[in-house]
Each structure stands twice: as structure tokens, then as C-alpha cells.
Design a protein around this motif. Structure first.
Motif, short mmCIF file in Angstrom:
data_model
loop_
_atom_site.label_atom_id
_atom_site.label_comp_id
_atom_site.label_asym_id
_atom_site.label_seq_id
_atom_site.Cartn_x
_atom_site.Cartn_y
_atom_site.Cartn_z
N MET A 1 -6.37 8.97 92.37
CA MET A 1 -4.92 9.00 92.57
C MET A 1 -4.63 9.42 94.00
N SER A 2 -3.85 8.66 94.69
CA SER A 2 -3.53 9.02 96.08
C SER A 2 -2.57 10.20 96.11
N GLU A 3 -2.51 10.83 97.26
CA GLU A 3 -1.59 11.96 97.43
C GLU A 3 -0.49 11.57 98.39
N ARG A 4 0.74 11.89 98.05
CA ARG A 4 1.84 11.68 98.98
C ARG A 4 1.95 12.93 99.84
N TYR A 5 1.70 12.77 101.12
CA TYR A 5 1.61 13.92 102.03
C TYR A 5 2.31 13.57 103.33
N ASN A 6 3.40 14.25 103.60
CA ASN A 6 4.14 14.00 104.83
C ASN A 6 3.60 14.88 105.95
N MET A 33 -11.66 15.20 97.90
CA MET A 33 -12.28 15.77 96.71
C MET A 33 -11.87 14.98 95.47
N GLN A 34 -12.68 15.09 94.44
CA GLN A 34 -12.33 14.51 93.15
C GLN A 34 -13.15 15.18 92.06
N ASN A 35 -12.48 15.60 91.02
CA ASN A 35 -13.13 16.21 89.86
C ASN A 35 -14.07 17.36 90.26
N LEU A 80 -19.84 15.32 102.00
CA LEU A 80 -18.85 16.36 101.67
C LEU A 80 -17.43 15.85 101.84
N GLY A 81 -17.28 14.53 102.01
CA GLY A 81 -15.95 13.95 102.12
C GLY A 81 -15.18 14.37 103.35
N LEU B 60 -8.26 13.83 94.75
CA LEU B 60 -7.93 12.57 94.07
C LEU B 60 -8.05 12.69 92.55
N THR B 61 -8.30 13.87 92.06
CA THR B 61 -8.42 14.07 90.62
C THR B 61 -7.10 13.73 89.94
N GLU B 62 -7.16 12.98 88.87
CA GLU B 62 -5.95 12.65 88.13
C GLU B 62 -5.28 13.93 87.66
#
Lengths: 131, 64
Positions: A1-6, A33-35, A80-81, B60-62
Motif C-alpha cells: 500500500m502506498s503512502e500519501r506523504y506531502n 518497510m513492509q510487515n 535494508l530498503g 507498505l504494510t496493509e
């Protein structure tokens, strides 16, 4: 899921950071990052694109930086992204204003992810001389 | 109970500047502490390692 970041003067100052002026050298590190882990950018590619409107072609972009050139985006720690977007003169000399931007990532397996999208603000600059 | 007072350095490149300082006598499960610390590492980096330039962690985690 993308992040909306201004990335605007207000949001940067609110977080204790200096704003971005057109023409300034400004390194902006990102971590994906993810999970609970990091997004693997090994053999991947990152784009940072700034446009006046979301329907413009890339060729008409105000600014497009990619990790194909490490002077533009450097993937500093791929497992490490971590990558750093490098705003530099003269690429940003005439970009003062509030624009649309996104960050797109392509992983080694071909997966393409828009990881962030929002507004970006470059404050004006008066001094154009760099030497 | 024996007191615990030691510095734990998380030994990976991205977080080499972060140190965890458990207070004396606190029961520490290192595995859990390190796992939890991942979420706060970027803030530490943001505050001490970027000379006031912005930095950003994108999760990006749901549902994050």
C-alpha cells in the motif's frame, strides 16, 4: 500500500527538518518497510518524479531522478530498503513551486510499486550563481 | 535479582547508531526488544544522523 506523504515547507518544519529550496543540495534518505521487514531493492530501480499534473508524460516532468544515476538516487543499503534521493543544482534551479510527485520502485523480479505519492514544495531561490 | 546494565548495539548498517540502554534490573528479552526496535530505528536515524535534512520511513504494510 502506498503512502500519501506531502513534502512541503509546513510538513518538513513540523517534523523539525529544513525545507527544500530550488537549487539546493539536499539529500533525502528513505527507508521502505513492509510487515516488519525491509523492502529488498537489490538489483532494483527507484524513480522520483515531479510533475505539474498527474496526467503529464514523463518527458514533460518538472524533474525525474532515477537510481540509474547514483548522483540522482543512490540505493545505499539495498537489503535494508534504503535509498537517498539527491536534489541538486542545476536540475532543481527552476523548480520553485508546489508540484505532484511520486516514488516508484521496481524490484529485481519485475514487481513495480508506487511507494509514495503526494505534493512536494520547492521554496524559491534568488542566488543562481554556484561558482 | 542481579542487576542488568548494559548497552546493546544493533549490529546492522542501517541502525549502527542506535543503542538500547535497558535500565538496571529490568527484565529484557533481547529478541523481542530488537524486533520491536525496528519500528523506532528510523526515528533515531532521523534525529541524529541526517543533519536536519528530512528523512522518511515508508511502511507498505496493509493498514500500517
Amino acid at each position: 500500500m502506498s503512502e500519501r506523504y506531502n513534502i512541503t515547507e509546513d510538513t518538513l518544519r513540523a517534523d523539525g527538518f529544513r525545507p527544500i529550496h530550488a537549487g539546493d543540495s539536499y539529500d533525502f534518505p528513505f527507508t521502505l518497510m513492509q510487515n516488519g521487514g525491509w523492502i529488498d531493492l537489490t538489483n532494483g530501480k527507484v524513480w522520483f518524479t515531479v510533475k505539474e499534473s498527474t496526467v503529464e508524460a514523463d518527458a514533460a516532468a518538472k524533474l525525474q531522478l532515477t537510481s540509474a544515476d547514483t548522483d540522482e538516487i543512490e540505493i545505499t543499503a539495498p537489503t535494508l530498503g534504503n535509498f537517498t534521493v539527491k536534489f541538486r543544482s542545476p536540475a532543481t534551479d527552476n523548480i520553485a513551486g508546489l508540484w505532484e510527485y511520486d516514488i516508484q520502485v521496481k524490484q529485481a523480479d519485475g514487481t513495480i510499486i508506487t511507494v509514495a505519492i503526494g505534493k512536494i514544495e520547492f521554496l524559491e531561490n534568488l542566488t543562481r550563481s554556484t561558482t | 535479582m542481579a542487576s542488568i546494565h548494559k548497552t546493546i548495539t544493533v549490529g546492522v548498517d542501517a541502525v549502527k547508531s542506535l543503542r538500547l540502554d535497558p535500565t538496571a534490573g529490568k527484565v529484557v528479552n533481547v529478541g523481542v526488544e530488537v524486533s520491536k526496535s525496528i519500528a523506532v530505528i528510523p526515528t533515531a536515524i532521523k534525529n541524529i544522523a541526517t543533519s536536519h535534512n528530512a528523512s522518511k520511513v515508508i511502511d507498505l504494510t496493509e493498514g500500517a
